[in-house]
Design a protein around this motif. Structure first.
Motif, PDB file in Angstrom:
ATOM      1  N   VAL A   1      -2.810   8.779  -6.897  1.00 39.98           N
ATOM      2  CA  VAL A   1      -3.612   9.281  -5.778  1.00 39.98           C
ATOM      3  C   VAL A   1      -4.166  10.663  -6.108  1.00 39.98           C
ATOM      4  CG1 VAL A   1      -3.610   9.957  -3.338  1.00 39.98           C
ATOM      5  CG2 VAL A   1      -2.355   7.928  -4.066  1.00 39.98           C
ATOM      6  N   VAL A   2      -3.333  11.524  -6.694  1.00 43.01           N
ATOM      7  CA  VAL A   2      -3.789  12.867  -7.076  1.00 43.01           C
ATOM      8  C   VAL A   2      -4.960  12.757  -8.051  1.00 43.01           C
ATOM      9  CG1 VAL A   2      -3.148  14.981  -8.317  1.00 43.01           C
ATOM     10  CG2 VAL A   2      -1.563  13.994  -6.646  1.00 43.01           C
ATOM     11  N   ALA A   3      -4.812  11.928  -9.078  1.00 46.93           N
ATOM     12  CA  ALA A   3      -5.863  11.787 -10.085  1.00 46.93           C
ATOM     13  C   ALA A   3      -7.123  11.172  -9.493  1.00 46.93           C
ATOM     14  CB  ALA A   3      -5.353  10.924 -11.251  1.00 46.93           C
ATOM     15  N   GLU A   4      -6.977  10.114  -8.706  1.00 40.47           N
ATOM     16  CA  GLU A   4      -8.149   9.442  -8.127  1.00 40.47           C
ATOM     17  C   GLU A   4      -8.869  10.335  -7.129  1.00 40.47           C
ATOM     18  OE1 GLU A   4     -11.050   7.159  -8.163  1.00 40.47           O
ATOM     19  OE2 GLU A   4      -9.332   6.464  -9.302  1.00 40.47           O
ATOM     20  N   THR A   5      -8.109  11.095  -6.365  1.00 39.25           N
ATOM     21  CA  THR A   5      -8.724  12.016  -5.402  1.00 39.25           C
ATOM     22  C   THR A   5      -9.546  13.070  -6.127  1.00 39.25           C
ATOM     23  OG1 THR A   5      -6.936  11.640  -3.822  1.00 39.25           O
ATOM     24  CG2 THR A   5      -8.248  13.629  -3.509  1.00 39.25           C
ATOM     25  N   GLU A   6      -9.009  13.606  -7.209  1.00 42.47           N
ATOM     26  CA  GLU A   6      -9.751  14.603  -7.973  1.00 42.47           C
ATOM     27  C   GLU A   6     -11.025  14.014  -8.565  1.00 42.47           C
ATOM     28  OE1 GLU A   6      -9.103  17.752 -11.601  1.00 42.47           O
ATOM     29  OE2 GLU A   6      -7.430  17.280 -10.287  1.00 42.47           O
ATOM     30  N   ILE A   7     -10.932  12.812  -9.109  1.00 39.64           N
ATOM     31  CA  ILE A   7     -12.120  12.148  -9.663  1.00 39.64           C
ATOM     32  C   ILE A   7     -13.166  11.930  -8.567  1.00 39.64           C
ATOM     33  CG2 ILE A   7     -12.953   9.934 -10.585  1.00 39.64           C
ATOM     34  CD1 ILE A   7     -10.302   9.840 -12.197  1.00 39.64           C
ATOM     35  N   THR A   8     -12.730  11.489  -7.403  1.00 39.97           N
ATOM     36  CA  THR A   8     -13.661  11.210  -6.307  1.00 39.97           C
ATOM     37  C   THR A   8     -14.319  12.487  -5.806  1.00 39.97           C
ATOM     38  OG1 THR A   8     -12.361   9.276  -5.677  1.00 39.97           O
ATOM     39  CG2 THR A   8     -13.903  10.132  -4.034  1.00 39.97           C
ATOM     40  N   VAL A   9     -13.542  13.552  -5.658  1.00 45.18           N
ATOM     41  CA  VAL A   9     -14.107  14.829  -5.208  1.00 45.18           C
ATOM     42  C   VAL A   9     -15.152  15.323  -6.209  1.00 45.18           C
ATOM     43  CG1 VAL A   9     -13.560  17.280  -4.837  1.00 45.18           C
ATOM     44  CG2 VAL A   9     -12.160  15.508  -3.748  1.00 45.18           C
TER      45      VAL A   9
ATOM     46  N   MET B   1       0.850  -1.185   0.000  1.00 46.88           N
ATOM     47  CA  MET B   1       0.000   0.000   0.000  1.00 46.88           C
ATOM     48  C   MET B   1       0.887   1.237   0.000  1.00 46.88           C
ATOM     49  SD  MET B   1      -3.125   1.086   2.522  1.00 46.88           S
ATOM     50  CE  MET B   1      -2.473   2.172   3.761  1.00 46.88           C
ATOM     51  N   LEU B   2       0.504   2.204  -0.780  1.00 48.50           N
ATOM     52  CA  LEU B   2       1.197   3.483  -0.859  1.00 48.50           C
ATOM     53  C   LEU B   2       1.069   4.211   0.479  1.00 48.50           C
ATOM     54  CD1 LEU B   2       2.599   5.366  -2.939  1.00 48.50           C
ATOM     55  CD2 LEU B   2       0.377   6.384  -3.315  1.00 48.50           C
ATOM     56  N   GLU B   3       2.141   4.815   0.936  1.00 51.15           N
ATOM     57  CA  GLU B   3       2.116   5.567   2.201  1.00 51.15           C
ATOM     58  C   GLU B   3       1.908   7.052   1.936  1.00 51.15           C
ATOM     59  OE1 GLU B   3       2.276   4.369   5.372  1.00 51.15           O
ATOM     60  OE2 GLU B   3       2.180   2.376   4.474  1.00 51.15           O
ATOM     61  N   MET B   4       1.033   7.656   2.718  1.00 55.80           N
ATOM     62  CA  MET B   4       0.789   9.094   2.650  1.00 55.80           C
ATOM     63  C   MET B   4       0.124   9.495   3.952  1.00 55.80           C
ATOM     64  SD  MET B   4      -1.454  11.253  -0.136  1.00 55.80           S
ATOM     65  CE  MET B   4      -0.304  10.931  -1.464  1.00 55.80           C
ATOM     66  N   THR B   5       0.634  10.547   4.574  1.00 53.83           N
ATOM     67  CA  THR B   5       0.048  10.979   5.841  1.00 53.83           C
ATOM     68  C   THR B   5      -1.352  11.534   5.613  1.00 53.83           C
ATOM     69  OG1 THR B   5       0.844  13.264   5.725  1.00 53.83           O
ATOM     70  CG2 THR B   5       2.342  11.611   6.721  1.00 53.83           C
TER      71      THR B   5
ATOM     72  N   THR C   1      -8.364   4.689  -1.122  1.00 54.90           N
ATOM     73  CA  THR C   1      -7.685   5.390  -2.210  1.00 54.90           C
ATOM     74  C   THR C   1      -6.220   4.983  -2.263  1.00 54.90           C
ATOM     75  OG1 THR C   1      -9.197   7.268  -1.960  1.00 54.90           O
ATOM     76  CG2 THR C   1      -7.183   7.655  -3.217  1.00 54.90           C
ATOM     77  N   LEU C   2      -5.568   4.964  -1.108  1.00 49.70           N
ATOM     78  CA  LEU C   2      -4.151   4.596  -1.078  1.00 49.70           C
ATOM     79  C   LEU C   2      -3.945   3.122  -1.442  1.00 49.70           C
ATOM     80  CD1 LEU C   2      -2.886   6.532   2.063  1.00 49.70           C
ATOM     81  CD2 LEU C   2      -2.761   7.205  -0.343  1.00 49.70           C
ATOM     82  N   ARG C   3      -4.885   2.267  -1.078  1.00 48.66           N
ATOM     83  CA  ARG C   3      -4.759   0.844  -1.398  1.00 48.66           C
ATOM     84  C   ARG C   3      -4.896   0.573  -2.897  1.00 48.66           C
ATOM     85  NH1 ARG C   3      -7.408   0.470   3.560  1.00 48.66           N
ATOM     86  NH2 ARG C   3      -9.485   0.228   2.647  1.00 48.66           N
ATOM     87  N   MET C   4      -5.708   1.376  -3.592  1.00 50.79           N
ATOM     88  CA  MET C   4      -5.928   1.115  -5.015  1.00 50.79           C
ATOM     89  C   MET C   4      -4.917   1.791  -5.924  1.00 50.79           C
ATOM     90  SD  MET C   4      -9.180   3.430  -6.215  1.00 50.79           S
ATOM     91  CE  MET C   4      -9.065   2.877  -7.880  1.00 50.79           C
ATOM     92  N   CYS C   5      -4.164   2.749  -5.401  1.00 48.01           N
ATOM     93  CA  CYS C   5      -3.227   3.518  -6.225  1.00 48.01           C
ATOM     94  C   CYS C   5      -1.802   3.025  -6.046  1.00 48.01           C
ATOM     95  CB  CYS C   5      -3.317   4.999  -5.859  1.00 48.01           C
ATOM     96  SG  CYS C   5      -4.915   5.751  -6.267  1.00 48.01           S
ATOM     97  N   GLU C   6      -1.039   3.099  -7.130  1.00 47.11           N
ATOM     98  CA  GLU C   6       0.346   2.648  -7.092  1.00 47.11           C
ATOM     99  C   GLU C   6       1.334   3.787  -6.910  1.00 47.11           C
ATOM    100  OE1 GLU C   6       1.309   0.060 -10.313  1.00 47.11           O
ATOM    101  OE2 GLU C   6      -0.512  -1.133 -10.050  1.00 47.11           O
ATOM    102  N   THR C   7       0.974   4.988  -7.367  1.00 46.30           N
ATOM    103  CA  THR C   7       1.889   6.125  -7.281  1.00 46.30           C
ATOM    104  C   THR C   7       1.170   7.338  -6.696  1.00 46.30           C
ATOM    105  OG1 THR C   7       1.323   7.025  -9.459  1.00 46.30           O
ATOM    106  CG2 THR C   7       3.071   5.336  -9.383  1.00 46.30           C
ATOM    107  N   ARG C   8       1.959   8.311  -6.301  1.00 44.91           N
ATOM    108  CA  ARG C   8       1.382   9.563  -5.803  1.00 44.91           C
ATOM    109  C   ARG C   8       0.525  10.223  -6.893  1.00 44.91           C
ATOM    110  NH1 ARG C   8       1.766  13.441  -1.918  1.00 44.91           N
ATOM    111  NH2 ARG C   8       1.520  15.574  -2.624  1.00 44.91           N
ATOM    112  N   GLU C   9       0.982  10.139  -8.129  1.00 46.87           N
ATOM    113  CA  GLU C   9       0.226  10.724  -9.243  1.00 46.87           C
ATOM    114  C   GLU C   9      -1.134  10.047  -9.382  1.00 46.87           C
ATOM    115  OE1 GLU C   9       3.503   9.714  -9.513  1.00 46.87           O
ATOM    116  OE2 GLU C   9       4.275  11.757  -9.342  1.00 46.87           O
TER     117      GLU C   9
END
Length: 116
Positions: free
Chosen positions: A87-95, A1-5, A77-85
């Motif tokens: 996460v950025v894209a998925e977060t924007e889509i979800t919002v 899983m990708l790490e992000m605070t 979100t962090l579990r489904m994403c492989e890179t920070r990029e």
């Protein structure tokens, strides 16, 4: 899983909100956005959730109610994403997806528009 605070993830959500066109954000009414770590156990892969009364369903009766609630979930979100990029894209889509529900757009139409 990708790490992000949590703070980093909250910043990504804030940035996604900042990218919503001002002409749309001006129309948003009585809605609050939250970040939570995990959704309810019965839907562990849920990325976001809109709870409230869409603008299209509000009538004269709509007054003095608590704000609608949009929740963006960090863990799935962090579990489904492989890179920070990712996460950025998925977060924007979800919002955008959850804000669209605030405007009364249903899941079927969002899938047609690519915000599934």
């Amino acid at each position: 899983m990708l790490e992000m605070t949590r703070e980093e993830f909250e910043e990504l959500v804030a940035e996604a909100l900042d990218r919503i066109p001002p002409e749309l954000t001006r129309l948003m009414d009585n809605v609050a956005v939250f970040v939570e770590d995990e959704p309810a156990p019965d839907d562990p892969d849920l990325l976001g959730l809109y709870e409230g009364t869409p603008l299209t369903d509000r009538g004269e009766w709509y007054a003095g109610v608590l704000p609608d609630r949009i929740t963006i979930y960090r863990g799935p979100t962090l579990r489904m994403c492989e890179t920070r990029e990712d996460v950025v894209a998925e977060t924007e889509i979800t919002v955008v997806h959850e804000i669209a529900h605030h405007f009364g757009i249903d899941d079927a139409r969002l899938h047609e528009l690519g915000y599934g």
